[in-house]
Design a protein around this motif. Sequence first.
Motif, PDB file in Angstrom:
ATOM      1  N   GLY A  60       0.617  -0.609   0.269  1.00 66.49           N
ATOM      2  CA  GLY A  60      -0.070  -0.635  -0.134  1.00 66.49           C
ATOM      3  C   GLY A  60       0.815   1.012  -0.417  1.00 66.49           C
ATOM      4  N   GLY A  61       1.976   1.082   0.502  1.00 72.01           N
ATOM      5  CA  GLY A  61       2.719   2.235   0.229  1.00 72.01           C
ATOM      6  C   GLY A  61       3.007   2.331  -0.869  1.00 72.01           C
ATOM      7  N   LEU A  62       3.668   1.738  -1.396  1.00 76.30           N
ATOM      8  CA  LEU A  62       4.987   2.069  -2.357  1.00 76.30           C
ATOM      9  C   LEU A  62       3.525   1.960  -3.128  1.00 76.30           C
ATOM     10  CD1 LEU A  62       6.811   0.915  -4.040  1.00 76.30           C
ATOM     11  CD2 LEU A  62       5.404  -1.353  -4.849  1.00 76.30           C
ATOM     12  N   TYR A  63       1.944   1.645  -3.167  1.00 71.66           N
ATOM     13  CA  TYR A  63       1.234   1.944  -3.942  1.00 71.66           C
ATOM     14  C   TYR A  63       1.172   3.761  -4.024  1.00 71.66           C
ATOM     15  CZ  TYR A  63      -0.278  -2.301  -6.668  1.00 71.66           C
ATOM     16  OH  TYR A  63      -0.380  -3.358  -7.215  1.00 71.66           O
ATOM     17  N   TYR A  85       4.201   9.968  -7.123  1.00 72.17           N
ATOM     18  CA  TYR A  85       4.985   9.955  -7.816  1.00 72.17           C
ATOM     19  C   TYR A  85       4.365  10.766  -8.894  1.00 72.17           C
ATOM     20  CZ  TYR A  85       9.415  10.697  -9.478  1.00 72.17           C
ATOM     21  OH  TYR A  85      11.059  10.863 -10.304  1.00 72.17           O
ATOM     22  N   LEU A  86       3.396   9.492 -10.029  1.00 75.96           N
ATOM     23  CA  LEU A  86       3.183   9.929 -10.848  1.00 75.96           C
ATOM     24  C   LEU A  86       2.015  11.469 -11.012  1.00 75.96           C
ATOM     25  CD1 LEU A  86       3.790   8.315 -13.344  1.00 75.96           C
ATOM     26  CD2 LEU A  86       1.206   7.758 -13.681  1.00 75.96           C
ATOM     27  N   THR A 113      -2.044  -0.816 -10.657  1.00 78.29           N
ATOM     28  CA  THR A 113      -0.977  -1.042 -10.958  1.00 78.29           C
ATOM     29  C   THR A 113      -0.359  -0.801 -12.751  1.00 78.29           C
ATOM     30  OG1 THR A 113      -1.126  -3.606 -10.188  1.00 78.29           O
ATOM     31  CG2 THR A 113       0.491  -3.727 -11.475  1.00 78.29           C
ATOM     32  N   VAL A 114      -0.841  -0.640 -13.540  1.00 82.81           N
ATOM     33  CA  VAL A 114       0.428   0.009 -14.591  1.00 82.81           C
ATOM     34  C   VAL A 114       0.532   0.647 -14.345  1.00 82.81           C
ATOM     35  CG1 VAL A 114      -0.474   1.065 -16.760  1.00 82.81           C
ATOM     36  CG2 VAL A 114      -1.746  -1.590 -16.252  1.00 82.81           C
ATOM     37  N   LEU A 115      -0.335   2.667 -13.514  1.00 85.10           N
ATOM     38  CA  LEU A 115       0.458   4.008 -13.332  1.00 85.10           C
ATOM     39  C   LEU A 115       1.123   3.017 -12.497  1.00 85.10           C
ATOM     40  CD1 LEU A 115      -2.965   4.755 -12.429  1.00 85.10           C
ATOM     41  CD2 LEU A 115      -1.253   5.022 -14.821  1.00 85.10           C
ATOM     42  N   LEU A 116       0.989   2.236 -11.537  1.00 92.39           N
ATOM     43  CA  LEU A 116       2.920   2.355 -10.533  1.00 92.39           C
ATOM     44  C   LEU A 116       4.127   1.548 -11.363  1.00 92.39           C
ATOM     45  CD1 LEU A 116       4.047   1.961  -7.974  1.00 92.39           C
ATOM     46  CD2 LEU A 116       3.447  -0.401  -7.383  1.00 92.39           C
ATOM     47  N   GLY A 117       3.216   0.933 -12.289  1.00 92.73           N
ATOM     48  CA  GLY A 117       4.780   0.744 -12.777  1.00 92.73           C
ATOM     49  C   GLY A 117       5.470   2.091 -13.929  1.00 92.73           C
ATOM     50  N   LEU A 118       4.624   2.512 -14.644  1.00 95.52           N
ATOM     51  CA  LEU A 118       4.339   3.976 -15.141  1.00 95.52           C
ATOM     52  C   LEU A 118       5.186   5.252 -13.970  1.00 95.52           C
ATOM     53  CD1 LEU A 118       4.085   4.175 -18.082  1.00 95.52           C
ATOM     54  CD2 LEU A 118       2.492   6.554 -17.161  1.00 95.52           C
ATOM     55  N   SER A 119       4.984   4.666 -12.631  1.00 95.74           N
ATOM     56  CA  SER A 119       5.313   5.698 -12.297  1.00 95.74           C
ATOM     57  C   SER A 119       7.322   5.447 -11.637  1.00 95.74           C
ATOM     58  CB  SER A 119       4.807   5.502 -10.757  1.00 95.74           C
ATOM     59  OG  SER A 119       5.579   6.209 -10.190  1.00 95.74           O
ATOM     60  N   LEU A 120       7.280   3.997 -11.464  1.00 96.21           N
ATOM     61  CA  LEU A 120       8.465   3.707 -10.843  1.00 96.21           C
ATOM     62  C   LEU A 120       9.202   3.377 -12.281  1.00 96.21           C
ATOM     63  CD1 LEU A 120       7.598   0.482  -8.604  1.00 96.21           C
ATOM     64  CD2 LEU A 120       8.074   2.706  -8.572  1.00 96.21           C
ATOM     65  N   GLY A 123      16.559   5.279  -8.155  1.00 98.74           N
ATOM     66  CA  GLY A 123      16.034   4.543  -7.927  1.00 98.74           C
ATOM     67  C   GLY A 123      15.535   3.953  -6.510  1.00 98.74           C
ATOM     68  N   ILE A 124      14.718   3.154  -5.758  1.00 99.41           N
ATOM     69  CA  ILE A 124      13.985   2.931  -5.038  1.00 99.41           C
ATOM     70  C   ILE A 124      15.150   2.813  -3.651  1.00 99.41           C
ATOM     71  CG2 ILE A 124      13.058   0.995  -3.587  1.00 99.41           C
ATOM     72  CD1 ILE A 124      10.876   2.772  -5.387  1.00 99.41           C
ATOM     73  N   THR A 125      16.402   1.783  -3.949  1.00 93.64           N
ATOM     74  CA  THR A 125      17.378   1.461  -2.799  1.00 93.64           C
ATOM     75  C   THR A 125      17.817   2.279  -2.259  1.00 93.64           C
ATOM     76  OG1 THR A 125      18.283   0.601  -4.139  1.00 93.64           O
ATOM     77  CG2 THR A 125      17.553  -1.199  -2.856  1.00 93.64           C
ATOM     78  N   GLU A 126      18.565   3.814  -3.507  1.00 94.34           N
ATOM     79  CA  GLU A 126      18.584   4.669  -2.802  1.00 94.34           C
ATOM     80  C   GLU A 126      18.193   5.635  -2.588  1.00 94.34           C
ATOM     81  OE1 GLU A 126      22.514   4.458  -3.936  1.00 94.34           O
ATOM     82  OE2 GLU A 126      22.554   6.982  -2.789  1.00 94.34           O
TER      83      GLU A 126
END
Lengths: 179, 195
Positions: free
Chosen positions: A86-89, A95-96, B168-175, B184-187
């Motif tokens: 949930g946090g990631l989403y 961010y988008l 999920t699609v929007l999250l993929g786009l965003s990442l 990057g996420i880890t950094e």
Amino acid sequence: MASQRIFQLGLRRAAAAPGFTRFQPAGRMVQRRLAATHNVSSAEGQEILVKQRLQRPVSPHLTIYRPQITWYASSFNRITGILLSGGLYIFGLSYLAAPALGWHLETPSLVAAVASWPVAVKIAAKATAAFPFFFHSINGIRHLTWDLGIGFKNKTVIQTGWTAVGLTVALGAYYTFVG
Amino acid sequence: MASIMRPGLLRQACSPAASQRMLSTFAASSVKRSSPLAQQIRPAFERSSILKSTRVAAFHATRSQQILPAPPQRVVGTANDPTPVPPPSPSHGSYHWSFERAISAGLIPLCVAPFAAGSLNPVMDSILCALLVVHSHIGFEACIIDYFPKRRVPLLFNSANWALRIGTVLLGLSLYSFETNDVGITELVKRLWAA
């Protein structure tokens, strides 16, 4: 028993009734029932049935079971997973949307924002992220070993469960207060 | 003993007009509509005036603890219809199961490496992001299937599933955007932790 009583009552009532002298044909049962009935169409009957089903008691769950590491760890696995994902989403979608909404979610602004927080808030935020992360990761390894068919004995499940809890507390506390 | 088992009976016996009511078989006017006797005779769905606790107490010794209300319950077909069994398909079964486990197992080294090395290089970080998106999607999908059963709440099931797919699609786009334009996420996590 009931039929006897009804018979007796009928006799008594017949003796007491003023209209007893009125002739009643022999051998003809006069029966009256106290049921209030009315015609219901098939569709209406279905509706009544659906409403009635909703009034059935809900079978008891969760609260009637003794808290045990076996099923508590399993539910916490899902809860922590929902928290993390949930946090990631939420982060990803914000961010988008950030350019459109005028937010600044780039790394430098985020780091600057977090740096300005009081220490207590930082620790709380770190704990909120660290404990679910370590629990879900360590418990996830447990689940993967079960998927390989390993560690199914009840005693083993209990031992690995408490080991996962212990490791979570240790690593979570370390990364909350030290790391 | 009977009074404990059936409080309705007790109430009937104790009320002042009990003898009169019990002796009158035919006179409907002397039987009050709210009396337990009338309640027993009337159709089940009309038994609303009798107290709920009185009805329930006969079977349950403890207070009912309802966490959530029951979702709508409807019966499709008759009691004699067989349970519909979906056609067996490995892409909804064993392949799907193995795929889920492969994703989860792949996350282990990608989650351990940043703790050892401090961070991940952009390629590994992107792989981590991709796996996290798929893993999260599978997890949320499982929750929707479990908590919004299609049989009971088809509309909620479908809308939740579509919301998840879009998310999920929007999250993929965003990442993707974050990985290409940012650190990057880890950094990010590393810098936030040190902030």
